[in-house]
Design a protein around this motif. Structure first.
Motif, PDB file in Angstrom:
ATOM      1  N   UNK A 165     -19.522  31.451  47.330  1.00 53.69           N
ATOM      2  CA  UNK A 165     -18.545  31.565  46.250  1.00 53.69           C
ATOM      3  C   UNK A 165     -17.929  30.217  45.868  1.00 53.69           C
ATOM      4  N   UNK A 166     -17.548  29.347  46.811  1.00 53.20           N
ATOM      5  CA  UNK A 166     -16.992  28.058  46.382  1.00 53.20           C
ATOM      6  C   UNK A 166     -17.914  27.278  45.445  1.00 53.20           C
ATOM      7  N   UNK A 167     -19.203  27.238  45.756  1.00 56.08           N
ATOM      8  CA  UNK A 167     -20.142  26.524  44.889  1.00 56.08           C
ATOM      9  C   UNK A 167     -20.245  27.180  43.515  1.00 56.08           C
ATOM     10  N   UNK A 168     -20.178  28.511  43.475  1.00 51.50           N
ATOM     11  CA  UNK A 168     -20.271  29.210  42.187  1.00 51.50           C
ATOM     12  C   UNK A 168     -18.992  29.050  41.377  1.00 51.50           C
ATOM     13  N   UNK A 169     -17.830  28.979  42.051  1.00 48.18           N
ATOM     14  CA  UNK A 169     -16.589  28.686  41.327  1.00 48.18           C
ATOM     15  C   UNK A 169     -16.690  27.313  40.675  1.00 48.18           C
ATOM     16  N   UNK A 183     -12.180  37.450  40.040  1.00 51.40           N
ATOM     17  CA  UNK A 183     -13.204  37.911  40.967  1.00 51.40           C
ATOM     18  C   UNK A 183     -13.370  39.429  40.874  1.00 51.40           C
ATOM     19  N   UNK A 184     -14.551  39.858  41.264  1.00 50.55           N
ATOM     20  CA  UNK A 184     -14.867  41.286  41.364  1.00 50.55           C
ATOM     21  C   UNK A 184     -15.355  41.516  42.796  1.00 50.55           C
ATOM     22  N   UNK A 185     -14.660  42.369  43.544  1.00 50.69           N
ATOM     23  CA  UNK A 185     -15.039  42.665  44.931  1.00 50.69           C
ATOM     24  C   UNK A 185     -15.077  44.179  45.081  1.00 50.69           C
ATOM     25  N   UNK A 186     -16.292  44.701  45.184  1.00 47.14           N
ATOM     26  CA  UNK A 186     -16.492  46.152  45.277  1.00 47.14           C
ATOM     27  C   UNK A 186     -17.534  46.370  46.373  1.00 47.14           C
ATOM     28  N   UNK A 210      -6.946  32.852  48.745  1.00 43.96           N
ATOM     29  CA  UNK A 210      -7.441  31.645  49.416  1.00 43.96           C
ATOM     30  C   UNK A 210      -8.214  30.766  48.440  1.00 43.96           C
ATOM     31  N   UNK A 211      -9.044  31.358  47.604  1.00 44.70           N
ATOM     32  CA  UNK A 211      -9.803  30.551  46.644  1.00 44.70           C
ATOM     33  C   UNK A 211      -8.910  30.032  45.532  1.00 44.70           C
ATOM     34  N   UNK A 212      -7.898  30.777  45.146  1.00 49.08           N
ATOM     35  CA  UNK A 212      -6.942  30.244  44.175  1.00 49.08           C
ATOM     36  C   UNK A 212      -6.281  28.971  44.705  1.00 49.08           C
ATOM     37  N   UNK A 216      -6.749  25.383  43.046  1.00 48.95           N
ATOM     38  CA  UNK A 216      -5.618  25.270  42.141  1.00 48.95           C
ATOM     39  C   UNK A 216      -5.753  26.162  40.921  1.00 48.95           C
ATOM     40  N   UNK A 217      -6.308  27.356  41.122  1.00 49.25           N
ATOM     41  CA  UNK A 217      -6.560  28.277  40.027  1.00 49.25           C
ATOM     42  C   UNK A 217      -5.478  29.350  39.961  1.00 49.25           C
TER      43      UNK A 217
END
Length: 398
Positions: A165-169, A183-186, A210-212, A216-217
């Motif tokens: 996910x970090x690389x895709x962000x 994000x979509x988490x299902x 955590x990814x935000x 800085x998103x």
């Protein structure tokens, strides 16, 4: 819909009964209640794969916050009933034509399931001089909850593994044709326990926050999927939606997430608005076992075979008997309810107890408003299709 209404439908039927009945007024009341209990930060979308018939969609237009689709065909079904209702688009196998169609039909959010899908969408959007709003679908590394179906926490075709996910962000932020909105988490489906589902959402919050922080998103949305189940084994013991929503309100108050939360529920909205009625055409015994043969079966109602369960049902007795010979039946017995197909797998309930069941009676299968007709192999053996009847202020057949 009550038993009397089901009996009313049977009156005057001259051919062997085979029909879906949908209670649209009940559906509207149910969705109003579900939506009213949700915290204000949440949106309730209907996943139309559960039942995509136009009367269902029309009934939910003003009751839900929008529709979740999984194909261009489903996008077109939604747009046929409304040109502006919000639509979110999921599914692992989106073709170029589907991505282009999503942009043409003004889909609100596109759930991106892989790097290749992300790059294709960016390329198509730039060719159209558009920017696509996207959510990255996460396949989390750890999902403690168990449920009937699992799409995450293990190797599957769904989503992007958590470590990537970090690389895709970073990639999404660099592409001019897409705009990362969250994000979509299902990860699981048909969870029946409100407490474990609340814990699952807390885990989703942890990942998103955590990814935000890392990038800085400020995400606009976290789509937590559907995943809330229907209890077919014990129809009176359903998911505690009111308790779940109270717990979710407390979680949101404690965490103060800046993003909105999207639910995309399917069967949880529509299952209990539908009934599948099938007349008993024969009752017989083989090697000490009783069998009822129905005018219908898994070619109309595949869910019990697909999930390998005994589907809940009630018997609607019918006194009329047109033949001059005796009427076959059983009394206080175990019986297997079989369809009319030439396969031993065409079974809707096995060794189920009945007080009385006779040829000419009708079996009404409950909780048939979702994943019934719409996942079935309708034309196998070329039997007639069932009536599909929508009950509201008037009766509409299609």
């Amino acid at each position: 819909m009550n038993l009397q209404q089901l009996h009313n439908y049977l009156e005057g039927q001259t051919e062997p009964v085979c029909a879906y009945l949908y209670d649209l007024a009940h559906l509207r009341r149910r969705v109003d209640t579900l939506r009213r209990n949700l915290p204000s930060q949440c949106k309730l979308f209907y996943a139309i794969k559960a039942n995509s018939d136009a009367p269902i969609l029309e009934s939910l237009l003003q009751r839900s916050d929008g529709f979740e689709v999984a194909s261009l065909g489903e996008i077109q079904r939604v747009r046929a009933v409304d040109s502006a209702v919000p639509v979110i688009f999921g599914g692992p196998g989106k073709t170029d034509a589907e991505l282009e169609g999503a942009l043409e039909h003004r889909v609100t959010l596109i759930h991106v399931e892989s790097e290749h899908q992300l790059r294709r969408l960016d390329w198509i959007a730039r060719q159209r001089n558009q920017v696509a709003n996207i959510l990255l679908r996460v396949n989390p590394a750890y999902v403690p909850q168990q449920a009937t179906l699992r799409m995450g926490g293990q190797a599957s075709q769904f989503g992007i593994e958590e470590a990537r996910i970090p690389a895709l962000i970073e990639l999404a932020l660099s592409l001019p044709g897409v705009r990362l909105k969250g994000l979509h988490i299902h990860a699981i489906s048909n969870n029946l326990d409100a407490l474990t589902h609340l814990a699952l959402l807390e885990h989703y919050f942890d990942l998103a926050e955590a990814w935000q922080r890392r990038y800085g998103l400020a995400f606009d949305w976290l789509n937590v999927g559907g995943g809330i189940g229907v209890n077919y084994a014990e129809p009176l013991a359903q998911f505690d939606w009111e308790g779940f929503c109270a717990g979710l309100s407390a979680l949101i108050a404690a965490r103060q997430p800046g993003f909105g939360i999207i639910f995309e529920c399917g069967r949880f909205l529509t299952a209990d608005c539908g009934y599948y009625l099938a007349e008993v055409t024969d009752v017989k015994s083989n090697y000490g076992k009783h069998f009822a043969i129905l005018r219908g079966g898994s070619h109309h109602f595949r869910l019990p075979v697909s999930w390998q369960h005994n589907h809940p049902f009630v018997i609607l007795p019918r006194d009329a008997w047109p033949y001059p010979f005796s009427r076959p039946g059983v009394h206080h017995a175990q019986i297997t309810l079989c369809g009319e197909l030439c396969t031993p797998k065409d079974v809707l309930a096995r060794d189920a107890h009945v007080d009385d069941l006779r040829a000419g009676d009708c079996v009404a299968f409950l909780l048939a408003g979702a994943y019934g007709w719409h996942i079935s192999h309708h034309d196998f053996l070329s039997h007639p299709h069932p009536d599909r009847v929508y009950l509201d202020n008037c009766i509409e057949r299609i």
